[in-house]
Motif scaffolding. Structure first.
Motif, PDB file in Angstrom:
ATOM      1  N   ASP A  90     -13.422   5.227   4.548  1.00 13.08           N
ATOM      2  CA  ASP A  90     -12.522   4.070   4.650  1.00 13.08           C
ATOM      3  C   ASP A  90     -11.066   4.420   4.372  1.00 13.08           C
ATOM      4  O   ASP A  90     -10.177   3.590   4.580  1.00 13.08           O
ATOM      5  CB  ASP A  90     -12.969   2.967   3.689  1.00 13.08           C
ATOM      6  N   TYR A  91     -10.818   5.638   3.874  1.00 15.26           N
ATOM      7  CA  TYR A  91      -9.426   6.047   3.697  1.00 15.26           C
ATOM      8  C   TYR A  91      -8.736   6.103   5.064  1.00 15.26           C
ATOM      9  O   TYR A  91      -9.344   6.510   6.061  1.00 15.26           O
ATOM     10  CB  TYR A  91      -9.332   7.416   3.021  1.00 15.26           C
ATOM     11  N   ASN A  92      -7.476   5.696   5.093  1.00 19.17           N
ATOM     12  CA  ASN A  92      -6.686   5.702   6.327  1.00 19.17           C
ATOM     13  C   ASN A  92      -5.912   7.017   6.395  1.00 19.17           C
ATOM     14  O   ASN A  92      -5.051   7.276   5.560  1.00 19.17           O
ATOM     15  CB  ASN A  92      -5.726   4.508   6.329  1.00 19.17           C
ATOM     16  N   VAL A  93      -6.214   7.853   7.388  1.00 21.07           N
ATOM     17  CA  VAL A  93      -5.586   9.169   7.508  1.00 21.07           C
ATOM     18  C   VAL A  93      -4.813   9.237   8.828  1.00 21.07           C
ATOM     19  O   VAL A  93      -5.386   9.053   9.904  1.00 21.07           O
ATOM     20  CB  VAL A  93      -6.628  10.303   7.448  1.00 21.07           C
ATOM     21  N   LYS A 128      -5.032   4.964  -0.786  1.00 20.15           N
ATOM     22  CA  LYS A 128      -6.041   4.979   0.282  1.00 20.15           C
ATOM     23  C   LYS A 128      -5.444   5.336   1.643  1.00 20.15           C
ATOM     24  O   LYS A 128      -6.159   5.332   2.649  1.00 20.15           O
ATOM     25  CB  LYS A 128      -6.722   3.607   0.367  1.00 20.15           C
ATOM     26  N   ASP A 129      -4.134   5.635   1.670  1.00 14.25           N
ATOM     27  CA  ASP A 129      -3.457   5.966   2.919  1.00 14.25           C
ATOM     28  C   ASP A 129      -2.791   7.332   2.785  1.00 14.25           C
ATOM     29  O   ASP A 129      -2.060   7.575   1.811  1.00 14.25           O
ATOM     30  CB  ASP A 129      -2.399   4.913   3.256  1.00 14.25           C
ATOM     31  N   PHE A 162      -6.224  10.117  -5.529  1.00 16.31           N
ATOM     32  CA  PHE A 162      -7.377   9.225  -5.389  1.00 16.31           C
ATOM     33  C   PHE A 162      -7.479   8.292  -6.594  1.00 16.31           C
ATOM     34  O   PHE A 162      -7.735   7.088  -6.451  1.00 16.31           O
ATOM     35  CB  PHE A 162      -8.673  10.029  -5.248  1.00 16.31           C
ATOM     36  N   ILE A 202     -10.510  14.478   3.307  1.00 13.63           N
ATOM     37  CA  ILE A 202     -10.202  13.133   2.806  1.00 13.63           C
ATOM     38  C   ILE A 202     -11.187  12.115   3.389  1.00 13.63           C
ATOM     39  O   ILE A 202     -11.691  11.237   2.685  1.00 13.63           O
ATOM     40  CB  ILE A 202      -8.743  12.750   3.134  1.00 13.63           C
ATOM     41  N   LYS A 203     -11.487  12.245   4.669  1.00 17.89           N
ATOM     42  CA  LYS A 203     -12.443  11.335   5.306  1.00 17.89           C
ATOM     43  C   LYS A 203     -13.855  11.523   4.745  1.00 17.89           C
ATOM     44  O   LYS A 203     -14.623  10.564   4.612  1.00 17.89           O
ATOM     45  CB  LYS A 203     -12.445  11.553   6.822  1.00 17.89           C
ATOM     46  N   LYS A 215     -14.438  12.386   1.751  1.00 19.15           N
ATOM     47  CA  LYS A 215     -14.366  11.776   0.418  1.00 19.15           C
ATOM     48  C   LYS A 215     -14.650  10.276   0.508  1.00 19.15           C
ATOM     49  O   LYS A 215     -15.398   9.718  -0.291  1.00 19.15           O
ATOM     50  CB  LYS A 215     -12.983  12.022  -0.178  1.00 19.15           C
ATOM     51  N   ASN A 216     -14.018   9.632   1.489  1.00 20.78           N
ATOM     52  CA  ASN A 216     -14.230   8.204   1.700  1.00 20.78           C
ATOM     53  C   ASN A 216     -13.853   7.865   3.142  1.00 20.78           C
ATOM     54  O   ASN A 216     -12.667   7.922   3.495  1.00 20.78           O
ATOM     55  CB  ASN A 216     -13.398   7.383   0.721  1.00 20.78           C
ATOM     56  N   ARG A 253       0.847  -1.192   0.000  1.00 20.86           N
ATOM     57  CA  ARG A 253       0.000   0.000   0.000  1.00 20.86           C
ATOM     58  C   ARG A 253       0.883   1.243   0.000  1.00 20.86           C
ATOM     59  O   ARG A 253       1.708   1.413   0.897  1.00 20.86           O
ATOM     60  CB  ARG A 253      -0.893   0.025   1.242  1.00 20.86           C
TER      61      ARG A 253
END
Length: 308
Positions: free
Chosen positions: A122-125, A103-104, A98, A116-117, A119-120, A78
Motif C-alpha cells: 500500500d506504500y505509494n512509490v 507512506k509516500d 517507516f 519498499i513495495k 515491505k507494504n 502526507r
C-alpha cells in the motif's frame, strides 16, 4: 481535478500558507529530502549555501527533521521522501522513515522501489525524474514496481508523444521548471557538489525557446494524459514558493514567466508544446499496442530479495 505534488522547504511558515490559502484536496503530498546523513538528493549542492535571494537550510539534527515530519502529518498532509540515489539503503535507515509513518516515496532505484513495495504494497512509490526515462525505456522495460512515473523534461514540449505512452502506467509532469528540453547536464547537475555545480554549463541560458515551463493557465492541456502535476522549488524561500503554488492553484498568469509568454499564446499552443516531438528521446520507433506486464518477471514486486 488533478492533484499537485508540492515541495517542502523545511519552513513551517509554508504550512501556515497552505492551511490558509490552499484546499488540502488539491495537494497529493509534500515532498522533501531525506535527513542529510541518510542520502544525497538533487538539491544537495544548494543546501546551506548562501544564494542571492535566500539560503536553503535543512535540519541539522535528526530530532529537527523528525519534528518537521510530525508537523506535516499533524496538519493533515502526507510527507513524501526523496530517495534519488540509484542504490539501496540500509534497512536501519529505511526503518526510520517507516516508523515516522511515511507512506509516500519518490525513488530512483528499481530495487529500492521493489523493497519498499515488498515491505507494504500500500506504500505509494513514485519513479523519480532523476531516472531520466525515455519513451523506449517506458515501452520496453518493466516499471511495475512504481505507482507513477515522473516524466523527464522533453515530454513537457512533446505532448503528442505523451499521448502515445503506455496507458498501463500513470504519469506525472513537472510543471514549473525553467530547464531546457535539450539539457544534457541534468544528471551531472543533480549529483554534483556545491563546487562542481559552479562549473556546469547550464544550456537554458541560450535556449529560451526550449524551456519546459508549463504556465498555470495551460496545464489543462496536459490533464487528460497525466495523473498528477509536480511543482519544484523546495530550495526556494517561502515567499517565492508560496507564489508559485498560489499561481497554479488558481491557474493565474505568472508574471515571473514572461520569457515563456513572449513565445506562447492560445493560438500556437499545440505547436509550442510539440516543439520536441521529433527528439529521439520521446519517439518510440517500435510503437505497438501495449501488452500486459509478464507475471513473475525478475523486476516485478516480489521478484527481488533484499541483500545488504
Amino acid at each position: 481535478m488533478k492533484k499537485y505534488e508540492i515541495p517542502f522547504n523545511f519552513d513551517l511558515e509554508l504550512l501556515n500558507f497552505l492551511d490558509e490559502k490552499i484546499d488540502k484536496n488539491w495537494i497529493e503530498f509534500l515532498f522533501l529530502s531525506p535527513f542529510k546523513e541518510d542520502s544525497t538528493n538533487a538539491r544537495s549542492h544548494v543546501e546551506n549555501v548562501k544564494r542571492q535571494y535566500d539560503t536553503y537550510t535543512v535540519p541539522k539534527t535528526r530530532e529537527e527533521y523528525t519534528k518537521c515530519i510530525y508537523e506535516i502529518e499533524k496538519r493533515g498532509y502526507r510527507p513524501a521522501v526523496l530517495f534519488q540515489e540509484d542504490k539501496l539503503m540500509s534497512k536501519e535507515k529505511l526503518d526510520y522513515y517507516f516508523k515516522l509513518g511515511i507512506k509516500d516515496f519518490i525513488v530512483n532505484s528499481d530495487k529500492l522501489a521493489i523493497y519498499i513495495k515488498d515491505k507494504n504494497p500500500d506504500y505509494n512509490v513514485v519513479a523519480s525524474i532523476t531516472k531520466i526515462l525515455s519513451a523506449k525505456d517506458i515501452w520496453e522495460k518493466d516499471y511495475s514496481m512504481y505507482d507513477k512515473i515522473v516524466l523527464y523534461f522533453p515530454f513537457n514540449r512533446a505532448i503528442d508523444r505523451l499521448k502515445e505512452l503506455p496507458t498501463k502506467y500513470k504519469y506525472i509532469i513537472l510543471a514549473n521548471s525553467y530547464c531546457a528540453y535539450n539539457c544534457v547536464e541534468a544528471k551531472k547537475h543533480w549529483s554534483s557538489t556545491t563546487k562542481e555545480a559552479l562549473t556546469i554549463n547550464c544550456v537554458r541560458k541560450n535556449n529560451k525557446d526550449k524551456l519546459i515551463y508549463i504556465p498555470p493557465e495551460y496545464t489543462h492541456i496536459f490533464e487528460p494524459y497525466v495523473a498528477n502535476f509536480k511543482l519544484q522549488g523546495r530550495e526556494y524561500p517561502t515567499y517565492m514558493l508560496a507564489n508559485e503554488i498560489y499561481y497554479y492553484y488558481n491557474k493565474l498568469h505568472n508574471p515571473q514567466a514572461g520569457v515563456i509568454y513572449n513565445r506562447l499564446s492560445p493560438f500556437n499552443q499545440q505547436e509550442y508544446f510539440n516543439a520536441a516531438r521529433d527528439l529521439k528521446f520521446v519517439v518510440y520507433g517500435g510503437f505497438t499496442p501495449q501488452s500486459p506486464t509478464t507475471p513473475n518477471s525478475p523486476n516485478t514486486p516480489g521478484g527481488f530479495k533484499w541483500s545488504a
